[in-house]
Design a protein around this motif. Structure first.
Motif, PDB file in Angstrom:
ATOM      1  N   ALA A 318       0.832  -1.208   0.000  1.00  0.00           N
ATOM      2  CA  ALA A 318       0.000   0.000   0.000  1.00  0.00           C
ATOM      3  C   ALA A 318       0.862   1.252   0.000  1.00  0.00           C
ATOM      4  O   ALA A 318       0.563   2.232  -0.693  1.00  0.00           O
ATOM      5  CB  ALA A 318      -0.921  -0.011   1.219  1.00  0.00           C
ATOM      6  N   GLY A 319       1.952   1.224   0.785  1.00  0.00           N
ATOM      7  CA  GLY A 319       2.853   2.368   0.821  1.00  0.00           C
ATOM      8  C   GLY A 319       3.512   2.616  -0.523  1.00  0.00           C
ATOM      9  O   GLY A 319       3.693   3.768  -0.938  1.00  0.00           O
ATOM     10  N   LEU A 320       3.865   1.555  -1.228  1.00  0.00           N
ATOM     11  CA  LEU A 320       4.484   1.691  -2.542  1.00  0.00           C
ATOM     12  C   LEU A 320       3.542   2.367  -3.522  1.00  0.00           C
ATOM     13  O   LEU A 320       3.930   3.305  -4.235  1.00  0.00           O
ATOM     14  CB  LEU A 320       4.883   0.313  -3.066  1.00  0.00           C
ATOM     15  N   PHE A 321       2.291   1.921  -3.533  1.00  0.00           N
ATOM     16  CA  PHE A 321       1.336   2.536  -4.468  1.00  0.00           C
ATOM     17  C   PHE A 321       1.051   3.982  -4.072  1.00  0.00           C
ATOM     18  O   PHE A 321       0.971   4.866  -4.927  1.00  0.00           O
ATOM     19  CB  PHE A 321       0.034   1.745  -4.514  1.00  0.00           C
ATOM     20  N   GLY A 322       0.891   4.237  -2.764  1.00  0.00           N
ATOM     21  CA  GLY A 322       0.651   5.597  -2.315  1.00  0.00           C
ATOM     22  C   GLY A 322       1.797   6.521  -2.685  1.00  0.00           C
ATOM     23  O   GLY A 322       1.587   7.673  -3.085  1.00  0.00           O
ATOM     24  N   PHE A 323       3.034   6.008  -2.589  1.00  0.00           N
ATOM     25  CA  PHE A 323       4.204   6.820  -2.913  1.00  0.00           C
ATOM     26  C   PHE A 323       4.242   7.171  -4.394  1.00  0.00           C
ATOM     27  O   PHE A 323       4.448   8.331  -4.762  1.00  0.00           O
ATOM     28  CB  PHE A 323       5.465   6.058  -2.517  1.00  0.00           C
ATOM     29  N   THR A 324       4.040   6.180  -5.259  1.00  0.00           N
ATOM     30  CA  THR A 324       4.078   6.451  -6.695  1.00  0.00           C
ATOM     31  C   THR A 324       2.916   7.346  -7.123  1.00  0.00           C
ATOM     32  O   THR A 324       3.076   8.203  -7.994  1.00  0.00           O
ATOM     33  CB  THR A 324       4.037   5.138  -7.495  1.00  0.00           C
ATOM     34  N   ASP A 325       1.763   7.166  -6.504  1.00  0.00           N
ATOM     35  CA  ASP A 325       0.616   8.022  -6.823  1.00  0.00           C
ATOM     36  C   ASP A 325       0.881   9.456  -6.389  1.00  0.00           C
ATOM     37  O   ASP A 325       0.541  10.420  -7.085  1.00  0.00           O
ATOM     38  CB  ASP A 325      -0.642   7.486  -6.140  1.00  0.00           C
ATOM     39  N   SER A 326       1.515   9.619  -5.219  1.00  0.00           N
ATOM     40  CA  SER A 326       1.842  10.960  -4.736  1.00  0.00           C
ATOM     41  C   SER A 326       2.886  11.627  -5.625  1.00  0.00           C
ATOM     42  O   SER A 326       2.835  12.843  -5.858  1.00  0.00           O
ATOM     43  CB  SER A 326       2.348  10.879  -3.293  1.00  0.00           C
ATOM     44  N   LEU A 327       3.841  10.847  -6.126  1.00  0.00           N
ATOM     45  CA  LEU A 327       4.822  11.399  -7.068  1.00  0.00           C
ATOM     46  C   LEU A 327       4.122  11.988  -8.284  1.00  0.00           C
ATOM     47  O   LEU A 327       4.471  13.071  -8.769  1.00  0.00           O
ATOM     48  CB  LEU A 327       5.790  10.300  -7.517  1.00  0.00           C
ATOM     49  N   LYS A 328       3.140  11.268  -8.777  1.00  0.00           N
ATOM     50  CA  LYS A 328       2.396  11.734  -9.956  1.00  0.00           C
ATOM     51  C   LYS A 328       1.665  13.035  -9.671  1.00  0.00           C
ATOM     52  O   LYS A 328       1.690  13.979 -10.466  1.00  0.00           O
ATOM     53  CB  LYS A 328       1.394  10.656 -10.382  1.00  0.00           C
ATOM     54  N   ASP A 381      14.480  14.188 -20.796  1.00  0.00           N
ATOM     55  CA  ASP A 381      14.402  15.037 -19.606  1.00  0.00           C
ATOM     56  C   ASP A 381      13.096  14.836 -18.849  1.00  0.00           C
ATOM     57  O   ASP A 381      12.984  15.218 -17.685  1.00  0.00           O
ATOM     58  CB  ASP A 381      14.520  16.522 -19.994  1.00  0.00           C
ATOM     59  N   GLN A 382      12.094  14.291 -19.494  1.00  0.00           N
ATOM     60  CA  GLN A 382      10.823  14.003 -18.856  1.00  0.00           C
ATOM     61  C   GLN A 382      10.114  12.890 -19.603  1.00  0.00           C
ATOM     62  O   GLN A 382      10.547  12.489 -20.681  1.00  0.00           O
ATOM     63  CB  GLN A 382       9.927  15.256 -18.805  1.00  0.00           C
ATOM     64  N   VAL A 383       9.047  12.390 -19.005  1.00  0.00           N
ATOM     65  CA  VAL A 383       8.300  11.297 -19.619  1.00  0.00           C
ATOM     66  C   VAL A 383       6.947  11.812 -20.099  1.00  0.00           C
ATOM     67  O   VAL A 383       6.462  12.851 -19.615  1.00  0.00           O
ATOM     68  CB  VAL A 383       8.095  10.139 -18.610  1.00  0.00           C
ATOM     69  N   PRO A 384       6.317  11.122 -21.043  1.00  0.00           N
ATOM     70  CA  PRO A 384       4.996  11.561 -21.534  1.00  0.00           C
ATOM     71  C   PRO A 384       3.968  11.599 -20.405  1.00  0.00           C
ATOM     72  O   PRO A 384       4.039  10.813 -19.452  1.00  0.00           O
ATOM     73  CB  PRO A 384       4.639  10.509 -22.576  1.00  0.00           C
ATOM     74  N   SER A 385       3.021  12.491 -20.524  1.00  0.00           N
ATOM     75  CA  SER A 385       2.000  12.644 -19.488  1.00  0.00           C
ATOM     76  C   SER A 385       1.188  11.370 -19.301  1.00  0.00           C
ATOM     77  O   SER A 385       0.748  11.061 -18.197  1.00  0.00           O
ATOM     78  CB  SER A 385       1.063  13.808 -19.836  1.00  0.00           C
ATOM     79  N   GLN A 386       1.004  10.613 -20.379  1.00  0.00           N
ATOM     80  CA  GLN A 386       0.249   9.364 -20.268  1.00  0.00           C
ATOM     81  C   GLN A 386       0.970   8.368 -19.358  1.00  0.00           C
ATOM     82  O   GLN A 386       0.344   7.643 -18.587  1.00  0.00           O
ATOM     83  CB  GLN A 386       0.045   8.732 -21.654  1.00  0.00           C
ATOM     84  N   PHE A 387       2.298   8.337 -19.455  1.00  0.00           N
ATOM     85  CA  PHE A 387       3.055   7.434 -18.598  1.00  0.00           C
ATOM     86  C   PHE A 387       3.006   7.889 -17.148  1.00  0.00           C
ATOM     87  O   PHE A 387       2.994   7.071 -16.233  1.00  0.00           O
ATOM     88  CB  PHE A 387       4.511   7.362 -19.070  1.00  0.00           C
ATOM     89  N   VAL A 388       2.988   9.205 -16.948  1.00  0.00           N
ATOM     90  CA  VAL A 388       2.874   9.738 -15.583  1.00  0.00           C
ATOM     91  C   VAL A 388       1.582   9.253 -14.936  1.00  0.00           C
ATOM     92  O   VAL A 388       1.564   8.816 -13.778  1.00  0.00           O
ATOM     93  CB  VAL A 388       2.924  11.281 -15.596  1.00  0.00           C
ATOM     94  N   ASP A 389       0.486   9.314 -15.678  1.00  0.00           N
ATOM     95  CA  ASP A 389      -0.803   8.875 -15.140  1.00  0.00           C
ATOM     96  C   ASP A 389      -0.813   7.373 -14.868  1.00  0.00           C
ATOM     97  O   ASP A 389      -1.463   6.904 -13.923  1.00  0.00           O
ATOM     98  CB  ASP A 389      -1.924   9.215 -16.130  1.00  0.00           C
ATOM     99  N   ALA A 390      -0.097   6.626 -15.695  1.00  0.00           N
ATOM    100  CA  ALA A 390      -0.126   5.163 -15.562  1.00  0.00           C
ATOM    101  C   ALA A 390       0.931   4.638 -14.593  1.00  0.00           C
ATOM    102  O   ALA A 390       0.913   3.454 -14.246  1.00  0.00           O
ATOM    103  CB  ALA A 390       0.089   4.512 -16.935  1.00  0.00           C
ATOM    104  N   ALA A 391       1.835   5.498 -14.131  1.00  0.00           N
ATOM    105  CA  ALA A 391       2.984   5.050 -13.321  1.00  0.00           C
ATOM    106  C   ALA A 391       2.592   4.221 -12.093  1.00  0.00           C
ATOM    107  O   ALA A 391       3.196   3.170 -11.840  1.00  0.00           O
ATOM    108  CB  ALA A 391       3.829   6.255 -12.907  1.00  0.00           C
ATOM    109  N   PRO A 392       1.592   4.646 -11.279  1.00  0.00           N
ATOM    110  CA  PRO A 392       1.247   3.827 -10.110  1.00  0.00           C
ATOM    111  C   PRO A 392       0.779   2.432 -10.477  1.00  0.00           C
ATOM    112  O   PRO A 392       1.114   1.454  -9.793  1.00  0.00           O
ATOM    113  CB  PRO A 392       0.121   4.630  -9.433  1.00  0.00           C
ATOM    114  N   TYR A 393       0.025   2.313 -11.554  1.00  0.00           N
ATOM    115  CA  TYR A 393      -0.514   1.014 -11.949  1.00  0.00           C
ATOM    116  C   TYR A 393       0.575   0.131 -12.556  1.00  0.00           C
ATOM    117  O   TYR A 393       0.617  -1.081 -12.306  1.00  0.00           O
ATOM    118  CB  TYR A 393      -1.667   1.212 -12.936  1.00  0.00           C
ATOM    119  N   VAL A 394       1.477   0.743 -13.342  1.00  0.00           N
ATOM    120  CA  VAL A 394       2.605  -0.008 -13.901  1.00  0.00           C
ATOM    121  C   VAL A 394       3.489  -0.526 -12.774  1.00  0.00           C
ATOM    122  O   VAL A 394       3.941  -1.674 -12.788  1.00  0.00           O
ATOM    123  CB  VAL A 394       3.410   0.879 -14.865  1.00  0.00           C
TER     124      VAL A 394
END
Length: 423
Positions: A318-328, A381-394
């Motif tokens: 749960a902490g891992l998902f919360g962390f990646t979601d917060s990063l986004k 230098d950055q990643v596509p916005s679509q990948f940012v949204d999908a990062a927690p699930y990936v």
């Protein structure tokens, strides 16, 4: 003699079969957290993404992880008793609606109570359908998810539509629950974190996030994790409940009322999911909105599986998902871009482990993916916005895939049971 043998297989032997290496004990969890924090600190220094361990980042990650963790705890209670609870999402939805409705009427703590009761109602329905009538657990859970969406949408038309600040899809604003801050310690941690020292500032960011603007309900939710461990693994009640998920026939032969324990477990499971929903409505957002659970019930199940059906491991997931979601949410592309480097380094460690285990094909695949991630990080230098949204699930999918080798579910999880079937 045969009865004694069955007893051992239902209780003592089953947990040992998974082996010590598959159980995340407290020292192991602390070691994993320390190692992960050191690795994140290294990535922060290399990438310059200083916000990834800031006080605000940690506080946001904790707030996002709590509903997932509570849902995961709910799934753990049910599955340890042998009932698969896919309906956690629907029970969370019931918790958000009843929590918001009662919170608007009588205050936030009343909302918490009614959110739990709403989830318990969904859990009780799931228990009746699966335990008493023997309906497939997956079918029942999916039906509860669909029913919860329709029921709350219908009830909102009467409870919130036309009320000042409300509509058929959202509730009026709910009063917040008291937040606590330790003034001296909080300020000191924020100062240390702002210096961006290796590891020291990261530890300060974590501690600061735990002592700054912390909701009392967050404290309650965190205490439920060790509380669940104590009840299920250190009491006779917990032993009987877990025996129902390992070998209900053997448990019945010793006088355990399997139906009763399954009912209790699934109802508690629903209550915890309802509390997760109430947390979303009252603490995280301060308002009920249609669809606000966002699949967190399913993610809670994923966290529970990642944690090998143990509270400590579930909390890590749960902490891992919360962390990646917060990063986004906080840093967007910059923070997620830094996570590419973190993931690439983690895969290097995976390669070393797989080579040690002589799994050469897996090591080659992991090395290739790691090289691609290093190249992606170095050339952009950055990643596509679509990948940012999908990062927690990936991230969730990757972690589940890498941890699949060590998983051991309760033996009778999801299996139909009828009283006297062993005779």
């Amino acid at each position: 003699m045969s009865t004694s043998t069955s007893t051992v297989s239902a209780t003592s032997a089953a947990p040992k079969k998974g082996g010590g290496r598959r159980t995340l004990s407290l020292p192991v969890i602390l070691l994993i957290v320390a190692g992960a924090l050191a690795l994140v600190s290294l990535v922060r220094l290399i990438s310059g993404a200083d916000d990834i361990t800031s006080v605000g980042q940690v506080a946001g990650a904790l707030e996002l992880a709590i509903p997932i963790g509570l849902a995961g705890l709910g799934g753990l209670w049910a599955e340890r008793a042998g009932v698969v609870n896919i309906g956690l999402e629907g029970m969370m939805i019931l918790g958000t609606w009843f929590g918001a409705w009662a919170g608007f009427q009588w205050g936030p703590w009343a909302g918490v109570l009614f959110g739990i009761l709403g989830g318990c109602l969904g859990g009780l329905l799931h228990a009746v359908v699966t335990v008493t009538f023997g309906v497939n657990h997956i079918v029942s859970g999916v039906a509860i998810n669909i029913l919860a969406v329709g029921a709350t949408r219908y009830l909102s038309n009467f409870a919130f539509d036309g009320v000042d600040g409300g509509s058929s899809k959202q509730s009026p604003r709910i009063d917040s629950i008291t937040e606590i801050t330790i003034p001296g310690l909080s300020d000191w941690m924020q100062d240390l974190q702002a210096r961006h020292w290796f590891l020291v500032s990261d530890i300060a960011g974590v501690v600061g996030g735990l002592v700054t603007n912390l909701s009392l309900l967050t404290v309650v939710a965190l205490l439920l994790i060790p509380g669940t461990w104590w009840v299920l693994w250190r009491t006779a009640f917990g032993l009987r409940l877990r025996s129902c998920g390992e070998n209900p026939v053997a448990a019945e032969s010793l006088g355990v009322n399997v139906y009763k324990y399954k009912y209790i477990a699934v109802t508690v499971s629903g209550g915890l999911a309802g509390l997760a929903g109430a947390f979303l409505a009252i603490v995280a957002t301060g308002i009920y909105q249609e669809g606000q659970t966002g699949g967190r019930g399913y993610i809670g199940l994923a966290a529970m599986i990642f944690g090998n059906w143990m509270p400590g491991g579930m909390a890590l997931g749960a902490g891992l998902f919360g962390f990646t979601d917060s990063l986004k949410l906080r840093g967007g592309a910059e923070n997620v871009h830094a996570m590419l480097l973190l993931l690439a380094i983690l895969l290097v460690l995976v390669v070393a482990w797989q080579l040690y285990k002589k799994k050469y094909v897996s090591a080659v695949i992991s090395a290739a993916v790691s090289a691609l991630l290093f190249a992606w990080y170095g050339l952009t230098d950055q990643v596509p916005s679509q990948f940012v949204d999908a990062a927690p699930y990936v991230t969730t999918l990757l972690v589940l895939a890498l941890s699949a080798q060590r998983l051991r579910m309760p033996k009778a999880d999801g299996m139909p049971y009828r009283k006297g079937q062993g005779k």
